[in-house]
Write a protein that holds these residues in place. Structure first.
Motif, PDB file in Angstrom:
ATOM      1  N   ALA A  12       0.856  -1.191   0.000  1.00  0.00           N
ATOM      2  CA  ALA A  12       0.000   0.000   0.000  1.00  0.00           C
ATOM      3  C   ALA A  12       0.888   1.236   0.000  1.00  0.00           C
ATOM      4  CB  ALA A  12      -0.897   0.018   1.235  1.00  0.00           C
ATOM      5  N   VAL A  13       0.255   2.377  -0.211  1.00  0.00           N
ATOM      6  CA  VAL A  13       0.912   3.649   0.079  1.00  0.00           C
ATOM      7  C   VAL A  13       0.641   3.963   1.548  1.00  0.00           C
ATOM      8  CG1 VAL A  13       1.035   6.110  -0.438  1.00  0.00           C
ATOM      9  CG2 VAL A  13       0.636   4.457  -2.285  1.00  0.00           C
ATOM     10  N   TYR A  14       1.704   4.247   2.280  1.00  0.00           N
ATOM     11  CA  TYR A  14       1.591   4.524   3.706  1.00  0.00           C
ATOM     12  C   TYR A  14       1.704   6.028   3.940  1.00  0.00           C
ATOM     13  CZ  TYR A  14       1.706  -0.380   4.944  1.00  0.00           C
ATOM     14  OH  TYR A  14       1.393  -1.707   5.085  1.00  0.00           O
ATOM     15  N   TYR A  15       0.773   6.535   4.731  1.00  0.00           N
ATOM     16  CA  TYR A  15       0.703   7.958   5.012  1.00  0.00           C
ATOM     17  C   TYR A  15       0.837   8.198   6.516  1.00  0.00           C
ATOM     18  CZ  TYR A  15      -1.543   8.263   0.407  1.00  0.00           C
ATOM     19  OH  TYR A  15      -1.833   8.177  -0.929  1.00  0.00           O
ATOM     20  N   CYS A  16       1.537   9.258   6.886  1.00  0.00           N
ATOM     21  CA  CYS A  16       1.465   9.694   8.269  1.00  0.00           C
ATOM     22  C   CYS A  16       0.550  10.907   8.354  1.00  0.00           C
ATOM     23  CB  CYS A  16       2.836   9.992   8.862  1.00  0.00           C
ATOM     24  SG  CYS A  16       3.642  11.470   8.254  1.00  0.00           S
ATOM     25  N   ALA A  17      -0.005  11.110   9.529  1.00  0.00           N
ATOM     26  CA  ALA A  17      -0.965  12.175   9.733  1.00  0.00           C
ATOM     27  C   ALA A  17      -0.806  12.734  11.137  1.00  0.00           C
ATOM     28  CB  ALA A  17      -2.380  11.659   9.527  1.00  0.00           C
ATOM     29  N   ALA A  18      -1.180  14.002  11.284  1.00  0.00           N
ATOM     30  CA  ALA A  18      -1.053  14.680  12.572  1.00  0.00           C
ATOM     31  C   ALA A  18      -2.348  15.392  12.925  1.00  0.00           C
ATOM     32  CB  ALA A  18       0.103  15.689  12.524  1.00  0.00           C
ATOM     33  N   ASP A  19      -2.652  15.374  14.199  1.00  0.00           N
ATOM     34  CA  ASP A  19      -3.829  16.097  14.678  1.00  0.00           C
ATOM     35  C   ASP A  19      -3.711  16.293  16.177  1.00  0.00           C
ATOM     36  OD1 ASP A  19      -6.941  16.038  15.645  1.00  0.00           O
ATOM     37  OD2 ASP A  19      -6.685  16.963  13.683  1.00  0.00           O
ATOM     38  N   ARG A  20      -4.292  17.357  16.663  1.00  0.00           N
ATOM     39  CA  ARG A  20      -4.230  17.612  18.115  1.00  0.00           C
ATOM     40  C   ARG A  20      -5.028  16.572  18.899  1.00  0.00           C
ATOM     41  NH1 ARG A  20      -1.937  22.468  19.498  1.00  0.00           N
ATOM     42  NH2 ARG A  20      -1.562  23.896  17.746  1.00  0.00           N
ATOM     43  N   LEU A  21      -6.038  16.004  18.282  1.00  0.00           N
ATOM     44  CA  LEU A  21      -6.819  14.963  18.951  1.00  0.00           C
ATOM     45  C   LEU A  21      -6.480  13.580  18.417  1.00  0.00           C
ATOM     46  CD1 LEU A  21     -10.318  16.684  19.202  1.00  0.00           C
ATOM     47  CD2 LEU A  21      -8.519  16.545  20.934  1.00  0.00           C
TER      48      LEU A  21
END
Length: 122
Positions: free
Chosen positions: A92-101
């Protein structure tokens, strides 16, 4: 505005390992919960793992438990995904993500990287 850049993807044989990295900039990294997601061709993006702001809490999808480890180094503004015992279905294509919650839902994250391709051959 947080920018995220993933690296470390590639081609690996089944049973092998890869370590993905995600470098953050443009914000205070330790303010954000971080997540890893993946998207295979023709499928929806799905949750893989998440880690809390200071790394004290982690949570994994069932498909990742026992094989993948998420970690972070706030001094380096980087989150990692160590992937062991890889299977062809991990391709797969792997993504990182950021969020305060954060959390396990795609819709919960405000900031995303461009993704890195992981291909596992049988």
């Amino acid at each position: 505005q947080v920018q995220l850049v993933e690296s470390g993807g590639g081609l690996v044989q089944a049973g092998g390992s890869l370590r993905l990295s995600c470098a953050g900039s443009g914000g205070i990294f330790s303010n954000y919960n971080m997540g890893w997601f993946r998207q295979a061709p023709g499928k929806e993006r799905e949750f893989v793992a998440t880690i809390s702001r200071i790394g004290g809490g982690t949570y994994y999808a069932d498909s990742a438990k026992g094989r993948f480890t998420i970690s972070r180094d706030n001094a380096r503004n980087t989150v990692y995904l160590q992937m062991n015992s890889l299977k062809p279905e991990d391709t797969a294509v792997y993504y990182c993500a950021a969020d305060r919650l954060g959390g396990s839902k795609v819709s919960a994250y405000d900031y995303w990287g461009q993704g890195t391709q992981v291909t596992v051959s049988s």
